[in-house]
Enzyme design. Structure first.
Site, PDB file in Angstrom:
ATOM      1  N   GLY A  85      65.211  18.196  30.914  1.00  0.00           N
ATOM      2  CA  GLY A  85      66.309  18.605  31.779  1.00  0.00           C
ATOM      3  C   GLY A  85      67.638  18.826  31.100  1.00  0.00           C
ATOM      4  N   GLU A 108      61.598  14.177  26.913  1.00  0.00           N
ATOM      5  CA  GLU A 108      60.591  15.243  26.912  1.00  0.00           C
ATOM      6  C   GLU A 108      61.271  16.562  27.262  1.00  0.00           C
ATOM      7  OE1 GLU A 108      57.904  13.189  29.641  1.00  0.00           O
ATOM      8  OE2 GLU A 108      58.812  14.288  31.302  1.00  0.00           O
ATOM      9  N   GLY A 114      62.275  20.415  26.961  1.00  0.00           N
ATOM     10  CA  GLY A 114      61.644  21.683  26.609  1.00  0.00           C
ATOM     11  C   GLY A 114      62.731  22.700  26.304  1.00  0.00           C
ATOM     12  N   ARG A 115      63.443  23.083  27.372  1.00  0.00           N
ATOM     13  CA  ARG A 115      64.457  24.127  27.299  1.00  0.00           C
ATOM     14  C   ARG A 115      65.469  23.906  26.173  1.00  0.00           C
ATOM     15  NH1 ARG A 115      65.517  26.598  31.964  1.00  0.00           N
ATOM     16  NH2 ARG A 115      64.782  24.731  33.017  1.00  0.00           N
ATOM     17  N   ARG A 127      62.065  34.153  35.181  1.00  0.00           N
ATOM     18  CA  ARG A 127      63.176  33.325  35.668  1.00  0.00           C
ATOM     19  C   ARG A 127      64.176  34.091  36.540  1.00  0.00           C
ATOM     20  NH1 ARG A 127      66.494  30.942  33.044  1.00  0.00           N
ATOM     21  NH2 ARG A 127      66.511  28.973  34.147  1.00  0.00           N
ATOM     22  N   TYR A 169      64.146  32.424  40.140  1.00  0.00           N
ATOM     23  CA  TYR A 169      65.273  31.538  40.469  1.00  0.00           C
ATOM     24  C   TYR A 169      66.591  32.288  40.564  1.00  0.00           C
ATOM     25  CZ  TYR A 169      62.194  28.107  38.032  1.00  0.00           C
ATOM     26  OH  TYR A 169      61.165  27.323  37.592  1.00  0.00           O
ATOM     27  N   CYS A 215      55.885  46.732  41.181  1.00  0.00           N
ATOM     28  CA  CYS A 215      56.182  47.180  42.540  1.00  0.00           C
ATOM     29  C   CYS A 215      56.721  46.027  43.374  1.00  0.00           C
ATOM     30  CB  CYS A 215      54.929  47.765  43.183  1.00  0.00           C
ATOM     31  SG  CYS A 215      54.252  49.107  42.209  1.00  0.00           S
TER      32      CYS A 215
HETATM   33  C1  LIG Z   1      59.239  20.908  32.814  1.00  0.00           C
HETATM   34  C2  LIG Z   1      59.230  19.472  32.454  1.00  0.00           C
HETATM   35  C3  LIG Z   1      59.966  19.014  31.356  1.00  0.00           C
HETATM   36  C4  LIG Z   1      60.854  19.902  30.526  1.00  0.00           C
HETATM   37  O1  LIG Z   1      61.917  20.372  31.263  1.00  0.00           O
HETATM   38  P1  LIG Z   1      63.129  21.133  30.547  1.00  0.00           P
HETATM   39  O2  LIG Z   1      64.020  21.490  31.682  1.00  0.00           O
HETATM   40  O3  LIG Z   1      62.528  22.314  29.870  1.00  0.00           O
HETATM   41  O4  LIG Z   1      63.738  20.184  29.574  1.00  0.00           O
HETATM   42  C5  LIG Z   1      59.867  17.688  31.030  1.00  0.00           C
HETATM   43  N1  LIG Z   1      59.092  16.836  31.752  1.00  0.00           N
HETATM   44  C6  LIG Z   1      58.371  17.235  32.812  1.00  0.00           C
HETATM   45  C7  LIG Z   1      57.532  16.268  33.518  1.00  0.00           C
HETATM   46  C8  LIG Z   1      58.420  18.561  33.205  1.00  0.00           C
HETATM   47  O5  LIG Z   1      57.719  18.961  34.264  1.00  0.00           O
END
Ligand SMILES: *Cc1c(COP(=O)(O)O)cnc(C)c1O
Length: 418
Positions: A229, A270, A272-273, A308, A312, A337
């Site tokens: 997040g 954890e 990602g982004r 995205r 969103y 389409c």
């Molecule tokens: C999607 C997700 C993440 C990563 O979220 P980011 O916004 O990309 O940091 C981490 N943990 C869980 C359980 C997720 O579903």
């Protein structure tokens, strides 16, 4: 402040050559930027011994990228069988993998057990469904009305994720009764959060909850997982997170927890982004112009390459190679389409010509990965701008043959009994 000046300096001078060689469209990722961001995260949280980032595989599930992240010491957060297989393919061992699934199936529990991983359970009802309770278990907590969440994840009270406040103590008791002896605690409340205060609040919330659970059950926590997040600045005027400052406040909270409780849990993230998002762009070529009630720029990628904006209403900055920023308003559209197949809506963009290259910023996370095949639209290739300056294809574009692959199968037709 979207893609970094460094990435631009490395990419833009060679972009025409890359597009000429590989063809468009493609996502291209910057190995140097990904490594730098990864190292900065590790450094920032160095004050909590045993800190570890488990990269959320869903953000960029390409084994070549996962191998880079493994090389800098990351583990992996997986939530499906293919994601587990990807993590294991790059050599991740059982304690390198967190399995944060939800609505988990029996097949997923079996795949998680086969090869091992740290199980992160999404519900109390799943405790008896774990085929063999591992020694180490984690639960995903949902704070409900205590927190407000945000647009991507939803309000915690309405979200399908996690164990509620009134169930969380029972969840640990149930796992203990089945033989668990070591414990973690997890939550994931926000996504793309640029407000450090909200991220800090998550740490306070989990540390306080850990104390309550300990008081009621006598267990201690081996790790506290603050989820992902961490946000990135998609818009030019977004203020990036100050990672060292954020990390130092969270580190302080962990050490105060240690002062009160006599032990220091490990800190897991954890993200990602934050790790890969700014270090990828989607490069697409202008193929059409249309002027009706508004100005349209048609490109050779569709939302199958980047969901995205359509999903969103997310903003992705767009640069036209070798043209100035700004200009008259235009919608940048693909060929699906569906009227939400737009990469930008009423965006000031310079005059373009057929053949111009558009760079759609910040597609390194939840970009290619979210692609789909609706309307017969095929997903594009992925390239890696390596630290040694070479450009490597790390996934080919989908072909018509891929599209038809699931239509090749053994005939099977049931005649129901009457
Ligand atoms: C999607 C997700 C993440 C990563 O979220 P980011 O916004 O990309 O940091 C981490 N943990 C869980 C359980 C997720 O579903």
């Amino acid at each position: 402040m979207p893609m970094s000046a460094d990435f631009q300096r490395r990419l833009f001078p060679i972009l025409r050559t890359i597009a000429g060689h590989f063809g468009t469209p493609f996502h291209i990722y910057d190995e140097t930027g990904i490594r730098d961001t990864g190292q900065r995260l590790i450094q920032a949280f160095g004050g909590v011994p045993g800190f570890r980032e488990f990269f959320a595989v869903k953000a960029l599930p390409n084994p070549r990228i996962l191998a880079v992240l493994r090389d800098i010491g990351f583990g992996f957060d997986c939530s499906s069988i293919p994601e587990l297989a990807l993590a294991r393919q790059v050599g991740a061992a059982s304690d390198d993998i967190l399995f944060t699934s939800n609505n988990t199936s029996a097949a997923e529990f079996a795949a998680a057990a086969d090869g091992g991983c740290i199980l992160n359970l999404d519900d109390l009802s799943l405790v008896p469904k774990v085929p063999q309770m591992p020694e180490l278990i984690c639960f995903r907590y949902n704070p409900g009305a205590e927190r407000t969440g945000n647009a991507i994840i939803g309000r915690p009270e309405e979200a399908k994720f996690g164990v509620s406040r009134s169930q969380i103590v029972d969840a640990y008791r149930a796992a203990q009764a089945r033989g668990a002896r070591r414990f973690g605690l997890h939550t994931m409340i926000v996504s793309n959060e640029l407000n450090a205060g909200n991220l800090i609040q998550t740490a306070h919330l989990l540390l306080a909850l850990a104390e309550v659970i300990s008081a009621e059950t006598g267990i201690t926590f081996e790790f506290i997982n603050l989820g992902g997040g961490l946000g990135i600045p998609y818009r030019l005027d977004d203020t990036p997170l100050e990672l060292p400052a954020l990390a130092s406040v969270i580190t302080g909270a962990f050490h105060r927890f240690a002062d009160r409780n006599g032990y220091l849990p490990r800190l897991f993230l954890e993200s990602g982004r934050y790790i890969t998002g700014p270090h990828g762009v989607l490069v697409t070529r202008v193929i059409n112009h249309k002027q009706t009630y508004r100005r349209f720029i048609g490109v050779d990628a569709s939302m199958s390459a980047l969901m995205r904006p359509g999903m969103y209403g997310a903003y992705h900055h767009i640069t036209v190679l070798d043209k100035p920023e700004g200009g008259l308003l235009a919608d940048v559209v693909g060929s699906l389409c569906e009227n939400n197949d737009k990469f930008a809506i009423q965006r000031p963009l310079p005059a373009t010509e057929e053949g111009d290259l558009l760079i759609i910023h910040d597609t390194g996370a939840h970009g290619h990965a979210m692609g789909f095949n609706y309307n017969g639209r095929l997903r594009p290739q992925e390239l890696l701008l390596r630290a040694d300056g070479r450009v490597e294809r790390i996934r080919r574009a989908e072909t018509l043959d891929d599209y038809f692959a699931t239509l090749r199968f053994e005939p099977d037709c049931l005649i129901p009994p009457d």
